[in-house]
Each structure stands twice: as structure tokens, then as C-alpha cells.
Write an enzyme that holds these catalytic residues in place. Structure first.
Site, PDB file in Angstrom:
ATOM      1  N   GLU A  54       0.858  -1.193   0.000  1.00 22.02           N
ATOM      2  CA  GLU A  54       0.000   0.000   0.000  1.00 22.02           C
ATOM      3  C   GLU A  54       0.888   1.235   0.000  1.00 22.02           C
ATOM      4  OE1 GLU A  54      -2.862   0.236   3.239  1.00 22.02           O
ATOM      5  OE2 GLU A  54      -3.309  -1.893   3.091  1.00 22.02           O
ATOM      6  N   GLU A  76     -13.442   5.601   0.192  1.00 22.29           N
ATOM      7  CA  GLU A  76     -14.263   4.629   0.920  1.00 22.29           C
ATOM      8  C   GLU A  76     -14.949   5.315   2.093  1.00 22.29           C
ATOM      9  OE1 GLU A  76     -12.242   0.526   1.089  1.00 22.29           O
ATOM     10  OE2 GLU A  76     -10.618   1.895   0.613  1.00 22.29           O
ATOM     11  N   LYS A  95     -15.315   3.785   5.807  1.00 22.39           N
ATOM     12  CA  LYS A  95     -14.182   3.541   6.711  1.00 22.39           C
ATOM     13  C   LYS A  95     -14.402   4.289   8.005  1.00 22.39           C
ATOM     14  CE  LYS A  95     -10.479   1.529   4.679  1.00 22.39           C
ATOM     15  NZ  LYS A  95      -9.024   1.460   4.525  1.00 22.39           N
ATOM     16  N   GLU A 152      -9.157   8.844   6.509  1.00 22.63           N
ATOM     17  CA  GLU A 152      -9.237   7.452   6.039  1.00 22.63           C
ATOM     18  C   GLU A 152     -10.127   7.273   4.818  1.00 22.63           C
ATOM     19  OE1 GLU A 152      -8.137   4.450   7.380  1.00 22.63           O
ATOM     20  OE2 GLU A 152      -7.088   5.166   9.152  1.00 22.63           O
TER      21      GLU A 152
END
Ligand code: NAG
Ligand code: NAG
Length: 371
Positions: free
Chosen positions: A293, A340, A343, A349
Site C-alpha cells: 500500500e 471509501e 471507513k 481514512e
């Protein structure tokens, strides 16, 4: 990114860094591409060898994300050929069949304890989730859990679970095609700077990481680490210059490791080398590393000063250019394909995607030529 909170207490060193920053002219920049820590990626996986490899993480904690079946055309339009998921969902695996896109899968953390003792369960996961699909979908790696190496309830079982998954892969003669590994947060390092003195946390270095890395070496599999210059920058603010984290080609800041003499022009290379040196400190051979990542957020709460659209674009674009130029090739998976919104945790995030949930691009990113 569960364990994004990294123990970074080496501020003093970064203050040293600023003191050491040299305004060097380009012609006098020594090479930091030490052949001693070069890696032969040719050994690793038939589908992931050789050239610059830039893939993307396909996380699915978002409402209204497009269905798995529409992902291949979306990532084709980004010129991306490698994808990594956080599950082992047959529907996703099937959607990448006959696309030429490689797929990295992940067995959920909660399976680790039982997999460590139950070979039958490992075999049944491979039989049900891999065997029907591997002929048409290019599955390259299976991660056994995600960022569990510092969580004792999983880490004590981790290597045995990986051994059993590998045995099952081998039983079906897929071990040359599909590598068994696991992903690590960089929080596994207790000391990072200077990179040549990097060490893993004592609590896991001998008990977990040493047998784990030996297993990876024995099975010719890569060590997967999540490398977030954004977090290192943020957590040591204001010690690390933003330009150093953002690969700014016009900045003249250099960081020289006082012990190895290696000179660094960006934070990414510093962080990556600290992993190599920590492996070496265990008395182990070099191991191919895959960055599972990496990315930069486009938005966050008040206080996440560097999390904005322009920095996200600049970081990812320059990362791609840096990886293409880099002599020591390292495969990376950008985090992430989508924003997202489901999250939990800090607002930041939710904003790591290259795309909005509706599939439109958040910013321009030039990933071609096809990679
Ligand atoms: C091992 O896994 C198999 C397949 O999932 C399951 O049927 C069996 O009950 C498990 N054995 C034990 C001892 O848990
Ligand atoms: C997709 O979502 C973004 C953010 O909500 C929005 O700005 C954009 O207009 C949307 N694009 C389309 C094609 O609906």
C-alpha cells in the site's frame, strides 16, 4: 491501513536531517542505489517480474461502489494492470478472468488461528476460492491476513497459517504461480532512522518476523509492506520537509545516512531502505519487497494539513515517475482505487481514492504507458 498509527519517535533524527540537508548541485549527488541492497525481482512470480509494476488496491468499504464486474474496465481506463483486494471473494476473482489483470488476494484475519492448525481448512479455502478460477484469472499472491504482525492474537499463529496455505497451494501444484505472503504495517519497525540502523520491534523480531521471512525466502515469495510517506510526514511534523515527502524534483534537500553514506532525495526511498536494513539486522539475506500500500489522502480533518487534492495528485504522479526511473525496481500497489466513505476512524481514512465511488476521476493522473 488499520494500523496507520505508527510509532515514530525519532524526531530528533529528523531535526538532524534538516541540519544535514545540503544544497547540492545535481552533478554532485552521489547515487543511493547501493548494489548491496539491490533485489532480483526476476526470481519472484512469473506474473510480477521484471519491469516497473504499479498496481492498485481495491478496498470496498464504500457505499455505492460499482460492482466487481465493472472494475476491470475502470482500471483499464487508468492503464493499470495489477490489482490487490482485501478479501478472497470468488465474485471479484471471477470478474478479472480473461482480462490480463493480475490479482492479489487476502485471506481475512479471523481465519488465521484455525488455519494455523487445520490443514483441511486451508485446503478447502484453496479448493473453493482458487482452484475454479486460477486458469482464467492471473492470481499472483495470497496474503494471509492484513497487518497482523503486531497483533498477538493473530501473529502467534501467522507463520503456521502461512505454511498450511502454502502446503495447500503446493498440493494443487500452484506454488510456482501463486505466492503466499502477508502484509505488514511499517509499525513493525521500532527504529527507522537512519535507515542503516533500522530494527524490527523486539517483541516480534525473533518470534514472528525471523521465521516469517525465512518462510518467504524458502518459498521465493516477497515481503509485503505498507509504506506511507504521508503518515511519516504528518507524525513527525514539522521535522520532515513536505517537498522531501512529495518527491519534489526541484528541491535540493538531501539526506545522507551517516553510517551507510547512502544519499536520499525522498522519504519513500528512506522508508524502503529501512525495511531492507532491518531484515539484514536479523542476520537474514535480502528479500524482494513489494509495497502493498502507498498513497496520499486528498482530504482530512482540520490538522491534516497536507491532505489535499493537489498533494495527492502530485505525490501519486511523482511516485509513478520515480518508480519508472528507479534502478532497483519495486512493485507497488497504490492505495486506493476508490474513496471509501464507510471507513471508520479519522476522516482522512475516507479520501485515499483515485476515483470517486461513481467511478469518475478525482484528479488527473497519467499512468500510461501501460504498466
Ligand atoms: C478443519 O476444517 C474443516 C474444513 O473447514 C472442518 O470441517 C473441520 O471441522 C475442522 N477441524 C477442526 C478440528 O476444527
Ligand atoms: C461523481 O462524484 C463526484 C463527487 O461526489 C462529483 O463531483 C461528480 O460530479 C460525480 N460525477 C458524475 C459523472 O456523476
Amino acid at each position: 491501513m488499520m494500523m496507520m498509527i505508527m510509532a515514530m519517535k525519532q524526531y530528533t533524527f529528523w531535526i538532524l536531517l534538516i541540519l544535514c540537508i545540503s544544497v547540492a548541485s545535481c552533478s554532485t549527488i552521489p547515487s543511493f542505489r547501493d548494489p548491496q541492497i539491490g533485489i532480483n525481482y526476476g526470481q519472484y512470480s512469473s506474473n510480477l517480474g521484471g519491469d516497473t509494476i504499479i498496481g492498485i488496491n481495491y478496498g470496498r468499504y464504500g457505499s455505492n461502489l460499482p460492482p466487481p464486474e465493472s472494475i476491470p474496465s475502470l482500471i483499464n481506463s487508468l492503464s493499470i494492470k495489477h490489482i490487490k483486494t482485501f478479501d478472497i471473494d470468488p465474485r471479484t476473482t471471477k470478474s478479472f478472468s480473461n482480462t490480463g489483470i493480475t490479482l492479489s488476494l487476502c485471506i481475512p484475519n479471523n481465519k488465521i488461528p484455525s488455519l494455523s492448525t487445520n490443514l483441511t481448512e486451508a485446503e478447502s479455502i484453496i479448493r473453493n476460492n482458487i482452484l475454479p478460477y486460477h486458469k482464467t484469472t492471473l492470481i499472483t499472491t495470497i496474503s494471509v491476513g492484513n497487518e497482523v504482525s503486531l497483533l498477538p492474537q493473530f501473529s502467534t499463529h501467522l507463520v503456521s497459517a502461512m505454511v498450511n496455505v502454502h502446503k495447500s497451494i503446493k498440493r494443487y501444484r500452484l506454488h510456482k504461480k501463486i505466492k503466499v505472503t502477508t502484509t505488514h504495517s511499517l509499525a513493525i519497525l521500532s527504529k527507522r532512522f537512519p535507515p542503516s540502523t533500522a530494527k524490527f520491534h523486539k517483541s516480534i523480531s525473533e518470534s514472528v518476523l525471523k521465521p516469517l521471512i525465512r518462510f518467504l525466502q524458502r518459498t521465493n515469495s516477497p515481503l509485503m509492506v505498507n509504506v506511507y510517506p504521508y503518515l511519516a510526514y504528518k507524525q513527525s511534523y514539522p521535522s520532515i520537509p513536505l517537498d522531501f515527502a512529495l518527491f519534489n524534483p526541484n528541491q535540493r534537500r538531501r539526506y545522507k545516512d551517516p553510517y551507510s553514506g547512502i544519499v536520499y532525495t525522498n522519504l519513500f526511498d528512506v522508508m524502503l531502505d529501512s525495511v531492507d536494513f532491518a531484515v539484514k539486522s536479523l542476520g537474514l539475506e535480502k528479500i524482494p519487497v513489494v509495497v502493498s500500500e502507498i498513497g496520499w489522502p486528498s482530504s482530512g480533518d482540520f490538522g491534516e494539513v497536507a491532505a489535499n487534492m493537489e498533494n495527492a495528485r502530485v505525490f501519486n504522479q511523482r511516485l509513478i515517475e520515480h518508480l519508472r526511473r528507479r534502478v532497483k525496481k519495486v512493485p507497488v500497489y497504490i492505495f486506493a482505487l476508490f474513496d471509501e466513505d464507510q471507513k471508520t476512524g479519522a476522516a482522512v481514512e475516507k479520501h485515499w481514492g483515485l476515483l470517486y465511488a461513481n467511478g469518475s476521476r478525482k484528479y488527473d493522473l497519467n499512468l500510461s504507458p501501460p504498466i
